[in-house]
Design a protein around this motif. Structure first.
Motif, PDB file in Angstrom:
ATOM      1  N   ASP A 129       2.165   3.224   4.683  1.00 45.19           N
ATOM      2  CA  ASP A 129       3.549   3.559   4.345  1.00 45.19           C
ATOM      3  C   ASP A 129       3.933   3.037   2.965  1.00 45.19           C
ATOM      4  OD1 ASP A 129       3.928   4.805   6.802  1.00 45.19           O
ATOM      5  OD2 ASP A 129       4.511   2.935   7.780  1.00 45.19           O
ATOM      6  N   SER A 130       3.380   1.904   2.577  1.00 46.01           N
ATOM      7  CA  SER A 130       3.728   1.312   1.287  1.00 46.01           C
ATOM      8  C   SER A 130       2.620   0.377   0.834  1.00 46.01           C
ATOM      9  CB  SER A 130       5.045   0.539   1.392  1.00 46.01           C
ATOM     10  OG  SER A 130       4.876  -0.609   2.204  1.00 46.01           O
ATOM     11  N   ILE A 131       2.640   0.025  -0.441  1.00 45.53           N
ATOM     12  CA  ILE A 131       1.667  -0.916  -0.991  1.00 45.53           C
ATOM     13  C   ILE A 131       1.824  -2.284  -0.343  1.00 45.53           C
ATOM     14  CG2 ILE A 131       1.023  -2.141  -3.102  1.00 45.53           C
ATOM     15  CD1 ILE A 131       1.635   0.395  -4.658  1.00 45.53           C
ATOM     16  N   ASP A 132       3.069  -2.645  -0.007  1.00 42.32           N
ATOM     17  CA  ASP A 132       3.330  -3.974   0.559  1.00 42.32           C
ATOM     18  C   ASP A 132       2.620  -4.194   1.889  1.00 42.32           C
ATOM     19  OD1 ASP A 132       4.941  -4.495  -1.592  1.00 42.32           O
ATOM     20  OD2 ASP A 132       6.796  -3.898  -0.568  1.00 42.32           O
ATOM     21  N   SER A 133       2.254  -3.110   2.578  1.00 46.02           N
ATOM     22  CA  SER A 133       1.595  -3.249   3.879  1.00 46.02           C
ATOM     23  C   SER A 133       0.085  -3.425   3.756  1.00 46.02           C
ATOM     24  CB  SER A 133       1.887  -2.016   4.746  1.00 46.02           C
ATOM     25  OG  SER A 133       1.310  -0.846   4.173  1.00 46.02           O
ATOM     26  N   LEU A 134      -0.438  -3.414   2.525  1.00 43.83           N
ATOM     27  CA  LEU A 134      -1.883  -3.474   2.302  1.00 43.83           C
ATOM     28  C   LEU A 134      -2.332  -4.889   1.938  1.00 43.83           C
ATOM     29  CD1 LEU A 134      -2.169  -0.243   0.120  1.00 43.83           C
ATOM     30  CD2 LEU A 134      -2.790  -0.459   2.542  1.00 43.83           C
ATOM     31  N   ASP A 135      -3.618  -5.143   2.148  1.00 44.72           N
ATOM     32  CA  ASP A 135      -4.228  -6.408   1.732  1.00 44.72           C
ATOM     33  C   ASP A 135      -5.076  -6.126   0.493  1.00 44.72           C
ATOM     34  OD1 ASP A 135      -5.507  -8.778   1.348  1.00 44.72           O
ATOM     35  OD2 ASP A 135      -6.551  -8.812   3.294  1.00 44.72           O
ATOM     36  N   PRO A 136      -4.552  -6.379  -0.717  1.00 40.46           N
ATOM     37  CA  PRO A 136      -5.272  -6.017  -1.944  1.00 40.46           C
ATOM     38  C   PRO A 136      -6.499  -6.873  -2.209  1.00 40.46           C
ATOM     39  CG  PRO A 136      -3.297  -7.246  -2.477  1.00 40.46           C
ATOM     40  CD  PRO A 136      -3.263  -7.011  -0.988  1.00 40.46           C
ATOM     41  N   SER A 137      -6.705  -7.938  -1.418  1.00 43.13           N
ATOM     42  CA  SER A 137      -7.892  -8.770  -1.630  1.00 43.13           C
ATOM     43  C   SER A 137      -9.142  -8.124  -1.044  1.00 43.13           C
ATOM     44  CB  SER A 137      -7.691 -10.153  -0.996  1.00 43.13           C
ATOM     45  OG  SER A 137      -7.637 -10.052   0.415  1.00 43.13           O
ATOM     46  N   THR A 138      -8.974  -7.045  -0.267  1.00 48.42           N
ATOM     47  CA  THR A 138     -10.115  -6.315   0.286  1.00 48.42           C
ATOM     48  C   THR A 138     -10.358  -5.036  -0.522  1.00 48.42           C
ATOM     49  OG1 THR A 138      -8.819  -4.958   1.814  1.00 48.42           O
ATOM     50  CG2 THR A 138      -9.506  -7.157   2.577  1.00 48.42           C
ATOM     51  N   ILE A 139     -11.562  -4.491  -0.413  1.00 48.34           N
ATOM     52  CA  ILE A 139     -11.883  -3.260  -1.142  1.00 48.34           C
ATOM     53  C   ILE A 139     -11.038  -2.098  -0.631  1.00 48.34           C
ATOM     54  CG2 ILE A 139     -13.705  -1.613  -1.708  1.00 48.34           C
ATOM     55  CD1 ILE A 139     -15.723  -3.853  -1.379  1.00 48.34           C
ATOM     56  N   MET A 140     -10.922  -1.961   0.685  1.00 49.18           N
ATOM     57  CA  MET A 140     -10.149  -0.861   1.248  1.00 49.18           C
ATOM     58  C   MET A 140      -8.665  -1.011   0.927  1.00 49.18           C
ATOM     59  SD  MET A 140     -12.017   1.470   2.739  1.00 49.18           S
ATOM     60  CE  MET A 140     -13.022   1.321   1.260  1.00 49.18           C
ATOM     61  N   GLY A 141      -8.166  -2.244   0.887  1.00 46.98           N
ATOM     62  CA  GLY A 141      -6.775  -2.448   0.503  1.00 46.98           C
ATOM     63  C   GLY A 141      -6.520  -2.055  -0.928  1.00 46.98           C
ATOM     64  N   GLY A 142      -7.436  -2.458  -1.843  1.00 49.06           N
ATOM     65  CA  GLY A 142      -7.306  -2.089  -3.241  1.00 49.06           C
ATOM     66  C   GLY A 142      -7.433  -0.594  -3.460  1.00 49.06           C
ATOM     67  N   MET A 143      -8.328   0.038  -2.715  1.00 49.73           N
ATOM     68  CA  MET A 143      -8.523   1.477  -2.881  1.00 49.73           C
ATOM     69  C   MET A 143      -7.278   2.244  -2.424  1.00 49.73           C
ATOM     70  SD  MET A 143     -11.729   3.716  -1.490  1.00 49.73           S
ATOM     71  CE  MET A 143     -12.237   5.193  -2.371  1.00 49.73           C
ATOM     72  N   GLN A 144      -6.700   1.824  -1.309  1.00 51.72           N
ATOM     73  CA  GLN A 144      -5.485   2.491  -0.833  1.00 51.72           C
ATOM     74  C   GLN A 144      -4.321   2.272  -1.801  1.00 51.72           C
ATOM     75  OE1 GLN A 144      -4.866   2.475   3.669  1.00 51.72           O
ATOM     76  NE2 GLN A 144      -6.307   0.768   3.409  1.00 51.72           N
ATOM     77  N   LYS A 145      -4.236   1.086  -2.386  1.00 51.09           N
ATOM     78  CA  LYS A 145      -3.206   0.829  -3.388  1.00 51.09           C
ATOM     79  C   LYS A 145      -3.377   1.779  -4.573  1.00 51.09           C
ATOM     80  CE  LYS A 145      -1.540  -2.758  -6.590  1.00 51.09           C
ATOM     81  NZ  LYS A 145      -1.715  -4.148  -7.071  1.00 51.09           N
ATOM     82  N   LEU A 146      -4.617   1.963  -5.005  1.00 48.68           N
ATOM     83  CA  LEU A 146      -4.924   2.885  -6.097  1.00 48.68           C
ATOM     84  C   LEU A 146      -4.438   4.291  -5.769  1.00 48.68           C
ATOM     85  CD1 LEU A 146      -6.564   3.531  -8.777  1.00 48.68           C
ATOM     86  CD2 LEU A 146      -8.505   3.974  -7.255  1.00 48.68           C
ATOM     87  N   PHE A 147      -4.717   4.748  -4.548  1.00 52.57           N
ATOM     88  CA  PHE A 147      -4.357   6.109  -4.165  1.00 52.57           C
ATOM     89  C   PHE A 147      -2.843   6.282  -4.055  1.00 52.57           C
ATOM     90  CE2 PHE A 147      -8.707   6.726  -1.896  1.00 52.57           C
ATOM     91  CZ  PHE A 147      -9.315   6.836  -3.122  1.00 52.57           C
ATOM     92  N   LEU A 148      -2.144   5.285  -3.536  1.00 51.11           N
ATOM     93  CA  LEU A 148      -0.689   5.384  -3.426  1.00 51.11           C
ATOM     94  C   LEU A 148      -0.039   5.445  -4.810  1.00 51.11           C
ATOM     95  CD1 LEU A 148       0.113   2.926  -0.480  1.00 51.11           C
ATOM     96  CD2 LEU A 148       0.173   5.426  -0.443  1.00 51.11           C
ATOM     97  N   ILE A 149      -0.531   4.628  -5.743  1.00 52.10           N
ATOM     98  CA  ILE A 149      -0.004   4.664  -7.109  1.00 52.10           C
ATOM     99  C   ILE A 149      -0.290   6.026  -7.746  1.00 52.10           C
ATOM    100  CG2 ILE A 149      -0.235   3.683  -9.425  1.00 52.10           C
ATOM    101  CD1 ILE A 149      -0.992   1.017  -8.051  1.00 52.10           C
ATOM    102  N   MET A 150      -1.499   6.518  -7.531  1.00 54.14           N
ATOM    103  CA  MET A 150      -1.923   7.792  -8.096  1.00 54.14           C
ATOM    104  C   MET A 150      -1.002   8.924  -7.639  1.00 54.14           C
ATOM    105  SD  MET A 150      -5.757   9.427  -7.679  1.00 54.14           S
ATOM    106  CE  MET A 150      -6.591   7.944  -8.232  1.00 54.14           C
ATOM    107  N   LYS A 151      -0.706   8.966  -6.356  1.00 56.36           N
ATOM    108  CA  LYS A 151       0.105  10.046  -5.800  1.00 56.36           C
ATOM    109  C   LYS A 151       1.571   9.926  -6.197  1.00 56.36           C
ATOM    110  CE  LYS A 151      -2.761  11.161  -1.775  1.00 56.36           C
ATOM    111  NZ  LYS A 151      -2.665  12.628  -1.863  1.00 56.36           N
ATOM    112  N   GLU A 152       2.073   8.694  -6.302  1.00 61.94           N
ATOM    113  CA  GLU A 152       3.475   8.507  -6.661  1.00 61.94           C
ATOM    114  C   GLU A 152       3.717   8.713  -8.150  1.00 61.94           C
ATOM    115  OE1 GLU A 152       7.018   5.108  -6.466  1.00 61.94           O
ATOM    116  OE2 GLU A 152       5.112   4.781  -5.421  1.00 61.94           O
ATOM    117  N   LYS A 153       2.816   8.207  -8.976  1.00 62.34           N
ATOM    118  CA  LYS A 153       3.014   8.281 -10.420  1.00 62.34           C
ATOM    119  C   LYS A 153       2.655   9.651 -10.986  1.00 62.34           C
ATOM    120  CE  LYS A 153       2.114   5.614 -14.634  1.00 62.34           C
ATOM    121  NZ  LYS A 153       1.460   4.416 -15.218  1.00 62.34           N
ATOM    122  N   TYR A 154       1.622  10.290 -10.433  1.00 67.75           N
ATOM    123  CA  TYR A 154       1.160  11.591 -10.933  1.00 67.75           C
ATOM    124  C   TYR A 154       0.993  12.565  -9.766  1.00 67.75           C
ATOM    125  CZ  TYR A 154      -0.029   8.646 -14.945  1.00 67.75           C
ATOM    126  OH  TYR A 154       0.014   7.772 -15.993  1.00 67.75           O
TER     127      TYR A 154
END
Length: 466
Positions: free
Chosen positions: A232-257
């Protein structure tokens, strides 16, 4: 005398019975014969009248092209022994010319600038020498697409110049990749790939190619949970993991572009410092193949295009002839510059970074296969319809279209007016409208424009007051 009379009666009755039996038999044969003989004939005639044996059943369509990329011309016909011949007419020419060698229903071509506005059609001929000409289509030059790259050293271009594979695609680009970057935040002294995307300004890409993950593998970053649904949001992810970082990347990608094509590139198979990482687990317990499978699964959840160099390319850095001469050095190091120019040499380096030939032969063709450089005009999939409204009531004005970054503008013309006028502030795909008494007979249409400036005009609808 009495016996003679009885005999006549007997013969008369027998004759009547015989005639009755014969009549019934004939009628019975005629009744069963009708469906056996006539029904198939009627069915065959009906089928023949509704299914023509030779026809073009899908016409070619107008197309846009980007110089340096390919488009596919195609049509579909039914019949036997079909042959095809394409014809062209360049802008300024009055007659069509035969296009030598273009004799297939589907043709892959690479247009050049002079093609802008070229007209094409195809003649289809069947085995009985009957011919049909297709519709004439126009191929026009579209806006040149732009590419944004984010990632680690594979993206940033170590041993391949700062352009990396992003600059080898033949399109305007921005390469924001940085060597040493990772998807996770397991180390804070390196650039985080999702943050690279956040830091890009004044650039509106049509295609985004993100890459990374090998540094996470080397550094034994935790894999994290492979998602089964989008966060639902970046805040719900754990960026210290690979899958958390990857999902953060995708959410930014979709929102920004939101209107760009979103891609994730999975790097080639790695043999580093004598260890084949594809099958040898790291200290966190997973291999490069495990990482590949997790990437594919995550991309599927977020509807991200996978550019699978790991799977689709035969490139494997156990083949040292594909590696660069020197180990990792600075972009400004003279030896590094020398290594780029001396691509025939190789040494037992770190086993990660290919020569320029490695990128051009094992990366670029696969990337070009996946990125969408075949541009299409926006298409209206549902036209506005006439509507009858009771005074004081309302109706929904709507249109449906497909394309990238679509914008809408409605126009109107009342019965007493001679021309259409722009309907200010009515720039929506669908909206509720409350007509007044002056609306009886008003006409409306919509212009749909994509992010590249290509426009299509809808059918004109009429509003009637009941």
């Amino acid at each position: 005398m009495q016996r003679k009379k009885q005999l006549v009666i007997f013969l008369t009755i027998s004759l009547v019975i015989l005639l009755f039996v014969v009549t019934i038999s004939v009628l019975s044969r005629e009744t069963t014969a009708v469906p056996e003989e006539k029904t198939p004939v009627e069915s065959t005639e009906s089928t023949a009248s509704t299914e023509p044996s030779f026809a073009i059943i899908r016409q070619p369509e107008n197309m846009l092209f980007v110089p340096g990329s390919c488009i596919t011309l195609s049509l579909k016909a039914q019949g036997t022994g079909l042959q095809y011949q394409w014809y062209y007419r360049k802008p300024g020419q009055t007659e069509f010319s035969l296009w030598n060698g273009r004799t297939h229903s589907s043709e892959l071509v690479a247009p050049v600038d002079s093609w802008d506005g070229i007209e094409l059609y195809c003649t289809v001929t069947d085995g009985e020498n009957h011919s049909i000409d297709s519709d004439i289509i126009t191929v026009s030059k579209g806006k040149t697409l732009t590419v944004l790259g984010v990632g680690d050293s594979i993206c940033s271009g170590r041993r391949n110049g700062s352009k990396g594979f992003v600059g080898d695609l033949g399109l305007p680009y921005l390469n924001a990749g940085v060597s040493g970057s990772s998807l996770s935040t397991v180390r804070t002294d390196v650039t985080n790939i999702p943050d690279q995307l956040l830091q890009v300004t004044d650039f509106d890409p049509d295609i985004i190619i993100a890459e990374g993950g090998l540094n996470d593998l080397y550094r034994n970053a935790p894999m994290g949970e492979i998602p089964t649904q989008q966060a639902d949001s970046i805040d719900s992810l754990d960026p210290s993991t690979i899958m958390g970082g990857m999902q953060k990347l995708f959410l930014i990608m979709k929102e920004k572009y939101p209107d760009a094509q979103h891609c994730f590139l999975i790097t080639h198979r790695i043999f580093r410092n004598g260890v084949y990482l594809v099958t040898t687990p790291n200290e966190a317990g997973y291999t490069q193949r495990d990482l590949h499978d997790a990437f594919v699964a995550c991309c599927k959840v977020y509807d991200i295009e996978v550019i699978d160099i790991f799977k689709e390319s035969p490139m494997d850095t156990r083949d040292f002839s594909l590696l660069c001469v020197f180990n990792y050095t600075s972009d400004t190091d003279p030896e590094w510059e020398e290594s780029r120019s001396n691509e025939t040499d190789y040494v037992n380096g770190d086993g990660v970074h290919p020569l320029n030939r490695g990128y051009l032969e094992y990366y670029v063709p696969i990337i070009q296969k996946h990125i969408h450089t075949e541009m299409k005009m926006p298409e209206i999939t549902h036209q506005p319809q006439d509507v009858t409204v009771i005074p004081g009531d309302y109706f929904t004005l709507s249109i449906e279209a497909q394309g990238i970054g679509l914008q809408y503008q409605w126009y109107y013309k009342k019965e007493e007016q001679d021309s259409f006028n722009i309907w200010k502030d009515h720039t929506f795909e669908s909206e509720v409208v409350f007509p007044n008494s002056s609306w009886d007979g008003i006409q409306l249409y919509c212009v749909v424009t994509d992010k590249f400036g290509h426009s299509v005009i809808s059918d004109t609808m009429t509003v009637f007051l009941d």
